[in-house]
Design a protein around this motif. Structure first.
Motif, PDB file in Angstrom:
ATOM      1  N   ALA A   1       4.836  -0.248   2.260  1.00  0.00           N
ATOM      2  CA  ALA A   1       4.033   0.953   2.042  1.00  0.00           C
ATOM      3  C   ALA A   1       2.678   0.573   1.459  1.00  0.00           C
ATOM      4  O   ALA A   1       2.304   0.982   0.357  1.00  0.00           O
ATOM      5  CB  ALA A   1       4.780   1.912   1.114  1.00  0.00           C
ATOM      6  N   PHE A   2       1.932  -0.219   2.217  1.00  0.00           N
ATOM      7  CA  PHE A   2       0.689  -0.796   1.702  1.00  0.00           C
ATOM      8  C   PHE A   2      -0.509   0.115   1.940  1.00  0.00           C
ATOM      9  O   PHE A   2      -0.583   0.825   2.954  1.00  0.00           O
ATOM     10  CB  PHE A   2       0.412  -2.142   2.369  1.00  0.00           C
ATOM     11  CG  PHE A   2       1.520  -3.153   2.214  1.00  0.00           C
ATOM     12  CD1 PHE A   2       1.934  -3.558   0.958  1.00  0.00           C
ATOM     13  CD2 PHE A   2       2.155  -3.684   3.329  1.00  0.00           C
ATOM     14  CE1 PHE A   2       2.957  -4.481   0.810  1.00  0.00           C
ATOM     15  CE2 PHE A   2       3.172  -4.608   3.200  1.00  0.00           C
ATOM     16  CZ  PHE A   2       3.583  -5.005   1.933  1.00  0.00           C
ATOM     17  N   THR A   3      -1.441   0.068   0.999  1.00  0.00           N
ATOM     18  CA  THR A   3      -2.751   0.679   1.177  1.00  0.00           C
ATOM     19  C   THR A   3      -3.713  -0.428   1.589  1.00  0.00           C
ATOM     20  O   THR A   3      -3.898  -1.401   0.850  1.00  0.00           O
ATOM     21  CB  THR A   3      -3.248   1.317  -0.133  1.00  0.00           C
ATOM     22  OG1 THR A   3      -2.354   2.364  -0.507  1.00  0.00           O
ATOM     23  CG2 THR A   3      -4.650   1.867   0.033  1.00  0.00           C
TER      24      THR A   3
ATOM     25  N   THR B   1      -2.039  -2.378  -3.772  1.00  0.00           N
ATOM     26  CA  THR B   1      -1.647  -0.984  -3.568  1.00  0.00           C
ATOM     27  C   THR B   1      -1.277  -0.329  -4.897  1.00  0.00           C
ATOM     28  O   THR B   1      -1.676   0.820  -5.174  1.00  0.00           O
ATOM     29  CB  THR B   1      -0.454  -0.917  -2.596  1.00  0.00           C
ATOM     30  OG1 THR B   1      -0.839  -1.479  -1.338  1.00  0.00           O
ATOM     31  CG2 THR B   1       0.019   0.512  -2.400  1.00  0.00           C
ATOM     32  N   LEU B   2      -0.525  -1.035  -5.716  1.00  0.00           N
ATOM     33  CA  LEU B   2      -0.140  -0.495  -7.022  1.00  0.00           C
ATOM     34  C   LEU B   2      -1.371  -0.254  -7.898  1.00  0.00           C
ATOM     35  O   LEU B   2      -1.441   0.755  -8.614  1.00  0.00           O
ATOM     36  CB  LEU B   2       0.823  -1.454  -7.718  1.00  0.00           C
ATOM     37  CG  LEU B   2       1.364  -1.010  -9.079  1.00  0.00           C
ATOM     38  CD1 LEU B   2       2.166   0.282  -8.947  1.00  0.00           C
ATOM     39  CD2 LEU B   2       2.228  -2.100  -9.697  1.00  0.00           C
ATOM     40  N   MET B   3      -2.352  -1.157  -7.846  1.00  0.00           N
ATOM     41  CA  MET B   3      -3.585  -0.961  -8.618  1.00  0.00           C
ATOM     42  C   MET B   3      -4.279   0.333  -8.207  1.00  0.00           C
ATOM     43  O   MET B   3      -4.735   1.108  -9.064  1.00  0.00           O
ATOM     44  CB  MET B   3      -4.515  -2.157  -8.435  1.00  0.00           C
ATOM     45  CG  MET B   3      -4.045  -3.433  -9.112  1.00  0.00           C
ATOM     46  SD  MET B   3      -5.077  -4.874  -8.732  1.00  0.00           S
ATOM     47  CE  MET B   3      -6.651  -4.389  -9.506  1.00  0.00           C
ATOM     48  N   HIS B   4      -4.356   0.589  -6.904  1.00  0.00           N
ATOM     49  CA  HIS B   4      -4.978   1.831  -6.440  1.00  0.00           C
ATOM     50  C   HIS B   4      -4.170   3.046  -6.897  1.00  0.00           C
ATOM     51  O   HIS B   4      -4.740   4.052  -7.334  1.00  0.00           O
ATOM     52  CB  HIS B   4      -5.090   1.814  -4.912  1.00  0.00           C
ATOM     53  CG  HIS B   4      -6.076   0.824  -4.375  1.00  0.00           C
ATOM     54  ND1 HIS B   4      -7.396   0.765  -4.805  1.00  0.00           N
ATOM     55  CD2 HIS B   4      -5.930  -0.160  -3.443  1.00  0.00           C
ATOM     56  CE1 HIS B   4      -8.022  -0.204  -4.144  1.00  0.00           C
ATOM     57  NE2 HIS B   4      -7.153  -0.786  -3.319  1.00  0.00           N
ATOM     58  N   GLU B   5      -2.845   2.964  -6.810  1.00  0.00           N
ATOM     59  CA  GLU B   5      -1.996   4.076  -7.249  1.00  0.00           C
ATOM     60  C   GLU B   5      -2.218   4.406  -8.712  1.00  0.00           C
ATOM     61  O   GLU B   5      -2.204   5.574  -9.111  1.00  0.00           O
ATOM     62  CB  GLU B   5      -0.520   3.721  -7.049  1.00  0.00           C
ATOM     63  CG  GLU B   5       0.003   3.862  -5.659  1.00  0.00           C
ATOM     64  CD  GLU B   5       1.510   3.697  -5.586  1.00  0.00           C
ATOM     65  OE1 GLU B   5       2.048   3.797  -4.478  1.00  0.00           O
ATOM     66  OE2 GLU B   5       2.163   3.482  -6.633  1.00  0.00           O
TER      67      GLU B   5
END
Length: 499
Positions: free
Chosen positions: A157-159, A54-58
C-alpha cells in the motif's frame, strides 16, 4: 505498480531477482531484522524504503531522512535499495555513509532532519541485516509504527510521489567527532583498552577517546566484516574475555567494548572483572545523582534490583522506574518521564540533557565512565565495583525459539508462574513474592533472588536472566528452576551461553 512482497522465494531464480521477498517475522517490536537473501532480498529492502516513506507521509512528517550503514559486506547495497524505495516515495535522502547508529541519530539534530533509517544488524551474527528507524527524534519506532509499517509493506500500500532526492553528506564523521570532543579533556590520561570486535566502531572510537585525553590501547579495531575473532557484542562472554585478557596484559585502568554499530558499551575493570552493564549503570547512577540529587532513572526488567535498594542512590534521592526491555521502549520512557538516564542490561544507555540528547551512544556511555573515573581519582574501577552491595548475576542467556512461536511460549511461562504463585508453590525452595509482567515475567522470591524470561525482540530466541543478593548457590538454583520450567516447552532449544 510495485509488486506485493512474498514471504519466501527460492534464491538463484528469476522470481528472486524479479519480485520482492519480505518474511513477515522480520518486523520486530521496535526495529526490523532479517537474514539477508534467506528472509529478505534487495527488492524487499526497496519495498521497506517505500513503506517508510509512505508512513512518513501518513504521519505528516517533513519528507527528509538520514540514512547510514554499518560495516558489513552487504550493508551498502542494502542501504541503496532502501534509498531507491525512499526516493520513489518522494523522500529527500541525506546519506552520511559508513556510520555508527548514534552518528545517524546525531545527524537528525546536526542536519535538522526529522527521520532516520540506519542499515545495521547491530550485534547479530553475519548474515543478518536490519534497519533502525525513527520519525520523531530522538525516538525510534515502537510497536505502533512497526505494526503500521508492516501493514503497508506486506500489502504494497505504497504512496509514490515525484520530488525525492539524494545527497551524500561528505565528511560527516568529523562533525560527530567535534561534537563529542568539544569539551574539557580528562584531568589525567586514563589508560584504557578499546575493543571493537572488528566492527564499525573501530573506525571512530579510538580516535575520539584519544582526543579526550585517554591513553588508548586498541583491540580488534581493524575493520573486518568477517568478524574473525568474535562477534562484536559486549554481552558475549567471548568478547568480554578477550577484553579482560588485554586489560590484564597491559595494566589498563578499564576496558571498554563496543558492539557492531556502536550504540552499546561493555566494561571490564582493572582487575579483569567483567561488570555487567546494569551494574555499571548503578555505578554511573551513583555518580550522576551525586551531581544531580533527586535524579530519575529508567531501567529495563533485565536489570539488577540494586537500582531500588542501593543505599547511596537512596541517600541521593534517586528514583528508578523499571520498564520493558528494548532500546525503543527505554528511550521513549526516558523522554516521557524526563529521566536523566535510561539503562539497559544489554549496554544501551540513554543519556538525556545535560549529558546527551536522549538516544543511545556507546561513546557517550564510554565518556561518562571515564568522567566517573576522573571524578574519583583515588578509586579504581574495581574499587567502584566493590563499593556496590554484593549480588550474583548471570549474563544474558538466550535459548533458541522460533520467531513464530516464541511469544506463545512466553505466555505459557507467565501463566505457569502465575499458577504457582496462586497456589503458594515455591520455586527453588523459596516462596514467590512478586511477579513483574510488564515484559515477559520476572519472578521474585522471598530472599530477593529473581529470574526473568522474555522473548527476544530481534532474534529467534528467548531471553533468560537471573540474579541473587543472597548467594551464588541461590543464583544457580534459580537458573536451574527457571530452565526446568522452560524445558516443559519442547519448542525451546539450546542456549547461546549459560552460567
Amino acid at each position: 505498480m510495485f509488486p506485493k512482497p512474498e514471504s519466501a522465494l527460492k534464491p538463484n531464480t528469476y522470481a528472486f531477482e524479479s519480485r520482492p521477498m519480505v518474511k513477515p517475522t522480520g518486523f520486530r517490536e521496535y526495529d526490523a531484522r532479517w537474514l539477508f537473501e534467506k528472509e529478505i532480498n534487495l527488492m524487499g529492502m526497496q519495498a521497506l524504503g517505500m513503506g517508510i516513506g509512505t508512513l512518513m507521509h501518513e504521519r505528516g512528517i517533513r519528507p527528509d531522512i538520514v540514512v547510514g550503514h554499518d560495516f558489513r559486506s552487504y550493508s551498502a547495497s542494502i542501504k541503496m535499495a532502501v534509498v531507491n524505495g525512499l526516493m520513489a516515495a518522494g523522500i529527500n535522502v541525506h546519506d552520511i555513509g559508513l556510520a555508527l547508529s548514534p552518528m545517524a541519530y546525531f545527524a537528525q539534530f546536526a542536519l535538522d532532519v526529522p527521520a532516520v533509517a540506519m542499515i545495521t544488524a547491530s550485534h547479530n551474527d553475519n548474515g543478518w541485516t536490519g534497519v533502525k528507524m525513527g520519525i520523531d527524534r530522538p525516538l525510534t519506532f515502537g510497536p505502533d509504527e512497526m505494526g503500521r509499517l508492516k501493514q503497508i509493506v506486506l500489502s504494497a500500500a505504497f504512496t509514490t510521489k515525484s520530488g525525492g532526492s539524494y545527497r551524500f553528506v561528505d565528511g560527516f564523521p568529523d562533525v560527530y567527532f567535534r561534537d563529542l570532543t568539544d569539551r574539557p579533556k580528562l584531568a589525567r590520561p586514563i589508560k584504557i583498552v578499546a575493543a571493537c570486535g572488528n566492527g564499525t566502531a573501530g573506525a571512530f572510537a579510538p580516535r575520539i577517546l584519544e582526543a579526550l585525553g585517554a591513553e588508548v590501547i586498541p583491540l580488534d579495531t581493524e575493520l573486518d566484516y568477517t568478524f574473525p575473532r568474535y562477534n562484536p557484542n559486549p554481552e558475549d562472554m567471548k568478547m568480554l574475555h578477550a577484553l579482560r585478557d588485554k586489560v590484564l596484559e597491559t595494566g589498563a585502568e578499564v576496558g571498554l567494548g563496543f558492539d557492531g554499530d556502536g550504540d552499546r558499551c561493555g566494561v571490564v575493570d582493572n582487575e579483569g572483572e567483567e561488570i555487567f552493564a546494569d551494574k555499571v549503570g548503578v555505578m554511573l547512577a551513583r555518580d550522576i545523582s551525586s551531581l544531580h540529587p533527586g535524579s530519575k532513572f529508567v531501567v529495563d526488567v533485565k536489570s539488577t534490583g540494586l537500582f531500588n535498594t542501593d543505599p547511596v542512590l537512596q541517600a541521593n534521592g534517586a528514583t528508578t522506574d523499571y520498564f520493558k526491555t528494548g532500546h525503543s521502549y527505554i528511550k521513549r520512557r526516558v523522554t516521557e518521564l524526563g529521566a536523566i538516564v535510561g539503562f539497559e542490561k544489554s549496554g544501551h544507555y540513554f543519556f538525556n540533557a545535560p549529558i546527551g540528547r536522549g538516544y543511545d551512544d556507546g561513546l557517550v556511555s564510554a565518556i561518562a565512565i571515564l568522567d566517573m573515573l576522573d571524578r574519583n581519582p583515588d578509586k579504581t574501577m574495581a574499587d567502584l565495583r566493590r563499593d556496590l552491595p554484593k549480588t550474583w548475576g548471570s549474563p544474558t542467556m538466550s535459548p533458541h525459539c522460533d520467531d513464530e512461536i516464541k511469544y506463545d511460549v512466553v505466555d505459557r511461562v507467565v501463566a505457569r508462574f502465575k499458577a504457582m504463585k496462586d497456589v503458594g508453590e515455591t520455586i527453588a525452595g523459596h516462596s514467590i513474592t512478586d511477579l513483574i509482567t510488564v515484559n515477559g515475567v520476572r519472578v521474585v522470591t522471598d530472599d530477593g533472588t529473581w529470574g526473568l524470561v522474555r522473548a527476544s525482540s530481534n532474534k529467534p530466541e528467548l531471553v533468560v536472566v537471573v540474579e541473587s543478593p543472597a548467594s551464588e548457590e541461590r543464583l544457580h538454583a534459580m537458573f536451574k528452576a527457571v530452565d526446568a520450567l522452560l524445558r516443559e516447552n519442547p519448542e525451546v532449544g539450546e542456549y547461546n551461553q549459560t552460567l
